[in-house]
Design a protein around this motif. Structure first.
Motif, PDB file in Angstrom:
ATOM      1  N   VAL A 133       0.764  -1.234   0.097  1.00 35.62           N
ATOM      2  CA  VAL A 133       0.093   0.091   0.037  1.00 35.62           C
ATOM      3  C   VAL A 133       0.792   1.032  -0.059  1.00 35.62           C
ATOM      4  N   ARG A 134       0.629   2.144  -1.070  1.00 36.09           N
ATOM      5  CA  ARG A 134       1.494   3.364  -0.949  1.00 36.09           C
ATOM      6  C   ARG A 134       0.506   4.515  -1.068  1.00 36.09           C
ATOM      7  N   THR A 135       1.192   5.600  -0.681  1.00 35.78           N
ATOM      8  CA  THR A 135       0.451   6.879  -0.656  1.00 35.78           C
ATOM      9  C   THR A 135       1.041   7.741  -1.528  1.00 35.78           C
ATOM     10  N   PHE A 136       0.228   8.555  -2.474  1.00 39.19           N
ATOM     11  CA  PHE A 136       0.524   9.539  -3.326  1.00 39.19           C
ATOM     12  C   PHE A 136      -0.193  10.861  -3.110  1.00 39.19           C
ATOM     13  N   ARG A 137       0.692  11.903  -3.194  1.00 42.12           N
ATOM     14  CA  ARG A 137       0.031  13.018  -3.079  1.00 42.12           C
ATOM     15  C   ARG A 137      -0.469  13.479  -4.416  1.00 42.12           C
ATOM     16  N   LEU A 138      -1.610  14.026  -4.320  1.00 37.49           N
ATOM     17  CA  LEU A 138      -2.511  14.481  -5.575  1.00 37.49           C
ATOM     18  C   LEU A 138      -1.794  15.435  -6.497  1.00 37.49           C
ATOM     19  N   ASP A 139      -1.364  16.407  -5.902  1.00 41.24           N
ATOM     20  CA  ASP A 139      -0.677  17.537  -6.635  1.00 41.24           C
ATOM     21  C   ASP A 139       0.700  16.853  -7.477  1.00 41.24           C
ATOM     22  N   ARG A 140       1.083  15.778  -7.203  1.00 42.77           N
ATOM     23  CA  ARG A 140       2.153  15.268  -7.933  1.00 42.77           C
ATOM     24  C   ARG A 140       1.805  14.154  -8.823  1.00 42.77           C
ATOM     25  N   VAL A 141       0.667  13.914  -9.102  1.00 41.90           N
ATOM     26  CA  VAL A 141       0.052  12.833 -10.062  1.00 41.90           C
ATOM     27  C   VAL A 141       0.015  13.635 -11.406  1.00 41.90           C
ATOM     28  N   THR A 142       0.792  13.226 -12.301  1.00 44.68           N
ATOM     29  CA  THR A 142       0.941  13.663 -13.698  1.00 44.68           C
ATOM     30  C   THR A 142      -0.104  13.239 -14.685  1.00 44.68           C
ATOM     31  N   GLY A 143      -0.726  12.180 -14.332  1.00 44.73           N
ATOM     32  CA  GLY A 143      -1.729  11.645 -15.233  1.00 44.73           C
ATOM     33  C   GLY A 143      -2.361  10.399 -14.759  1.00 44.73           C
ATOM     34  N   MET A 144      -3.717  10.206 -14.998  1.00 46.54           N
ATOM     35  CA  MET A 144      -4.302   9.101 -14.805  1.00 46.54           C
ATOM     36  C   MET A 144      -5.391   8.656 -15.549  1.00 46.54           C
ATOM     37  N   HIS A 145      -5.626   7.341 -15.723  1.00 42.80           N
ATOM     38  CA  HIS A 145      -6.814   7.148 -16.703  1.00 42.80           C
ATOM     39  C   HIS A 145      -7.189   5.622 -16.259  1.00 42.80           C
ATOM     40  N   VAL A 146      -8.610   5.448 -15.926  1.00 43.53           N
ATOM     41  CA  VAL A 146      -8.979   4.283 -15.520  1.00 43.53           C
ATOM     42  C   VAL A 146      -9.054   2.936 -16.334  1.00 43.53           C
TER      43      VAL A 146
END
Length: 372
Positions: free
Chosen positions: A236-249
């Motif tokens: 289980v990891r934790t990601f800061r949303l402001d460091r997410v560069t892209g996503m797709h489902v």
């Protein structure tokens, strides 16, 4: 706003939910008799609201199909709650929209409110202020938040691009478990199936993951998201949303642990972030006492076996500097043992010496009064 007016608005709100409502059902929900419900329906008709009356066994009231109501019809308390929510979120909360969007929403709210209530809220806007400066955010973060929220709710895998605190980028497939707002930021807790089984909890959860070139691609090719629900041990990891560069489902689904706590996962992850110093201290106190004196996310606490009838708690944290930790330990007002690092003992002793010196310094004598 009178009680009868409030109930007329409540009737309108119920009818806006769609469908036909029986008079008996409306009377029960509004806390009035059926005759009063009919009178309230008449008031709505007088205001131009197209309320239709249906006769028969399953008759009642409904709004005319296709009718669009005014944007907002709020009580004083509801309007105040919405406006304050916009202001506080923009200044102190984890903002996910631009300041212009918040201001535009507040302006639209004020335009549709009754004049008397609007004047009262304007007085609040003119006289209230915040010590915290406005936080900045953009539509990109808002879109990420909504997209990840849907994926977490529907248990859908997500392809995630991420840049860690050292500027390293990675691409991986994760299983989003939940979103947490903390310290003015949004965090995503997600299982990373490519990282393998979960690590030893005593080592602290992983945070800000980055790609290990020797490990191959971040996405595990053995996991086929289209193969139906998948489950199993994963880090289980934790990601800061402001460091997410892209996503797709992605297609497919996964199963999350039934007892998983996203908030606890984020706080443990922040406390276990890789900093310059790893601190371990044993405190002779119950866990709830130690936790009450530490800010959330600062440390990971673990109860220890009692010794000589006294409760002990282990405190684990990581920090770039140690100079602030002696003051935190002193605030606990309980005996403690420093396990690591050794230099922290020196800093604590130095603080104790300074406090002793400050406490023994006598105040200068006041000058004698001048008789002349």
């Amino acid at each position: 706003m009178t009680t009868s007016t409030t109930r007329v608005l409540a009737l309108l709100e119920i009818l806006q939910g769609g469908g036909t409502r029986t008079v008996a059902d409306l009377a029960a929900r509004l806390g009035v008799d059926e005759r009063t419900v009919r009178r309230y329906a008449g008031h709505l008709l007088e205001l131009g609201v197209p309320v239709e009356s249906l006769r028969g066994r399953y008759g009642g009231y409904r709004l005319a199909p296709g009718h669009r109501m005014p944007p907002l019809m709020l009580t004083d308390e509801e309007a105040l709650a919405v406006l304050l929510g916009l202001l506080v979120a923009q200044r102190t909360g984890p903002v996910t929209a631009s300041g212009a969007a918040s201001e535009s929403a507040a302006a639209k709210l004020r335009r549709v409110l009754p004049k008397a209530l609007g004047r009262r809220l304007e007085a609040l806007l003119e006289t209230a202020d915040f010590t915290a400066p406005p936080r900045s955010a953009g539509a990109r973060e808002a879109g990420l938040l909504l997209g990840l929220a849907e994926a977490a709710r529907d248990r859908r895998p997500v392809a995630l691009g991420y840049t860690d605190r050292r500027g390293r980028s990675s691409e991986r497939t994760v299983w989003p478990y939940g979103l947490v707002a903390h310290g003015g930021r949004w965090y995503l807790t997600a299982a990373d199936p490519s990282a393998g089984p979960a690590t030893d909890p005593s080592a602290g959860p992983a945070t800000d993951p980055s790609t290990d070139p020797s490990a191959g691609p971040a996405t595990d090719p053995s996991i086929d998201p289209s193969a139906g629900p998948v489950a199993g041990p994963a880090e289980v990891r934790t990601f800061r949303l402001d460091r997410v560069t892209g996503m797709h489902v992605l297609p497919g689904s996964f199963e999350s642990p039934p007892d998983f706590d996203p908030v606890a996962a984020v706080l443990d992850s922040l406390a276990g972030a890789p900093w310059a110093h790893e601190v371990r201290v044993r405190v002779r106190a119950e866990e709830h006492h130690v936790r009450r004196h530490l800010p959330p996310g600062l440390a990971t606490l673990s109860p220890l076996p009692p010794e000589d009838g006294a409760d002990w708690t282990e405190v684990r944290l990581r920090a770039e500097r140690l100079d602030w930790i002696p003051g935190v330990l002193a605030a606990l007002d309980r005996p403690f043992v420093i396990d690591r690092p050794p230099e922290l003992r020196t800093l604590v002793t130095s603080l104790a010496d300074r406090l002793t010196m400050y406490a023994t310094v006598s105040a200068p004598e006041a000058p004698a009064p001048d008789d002349h």
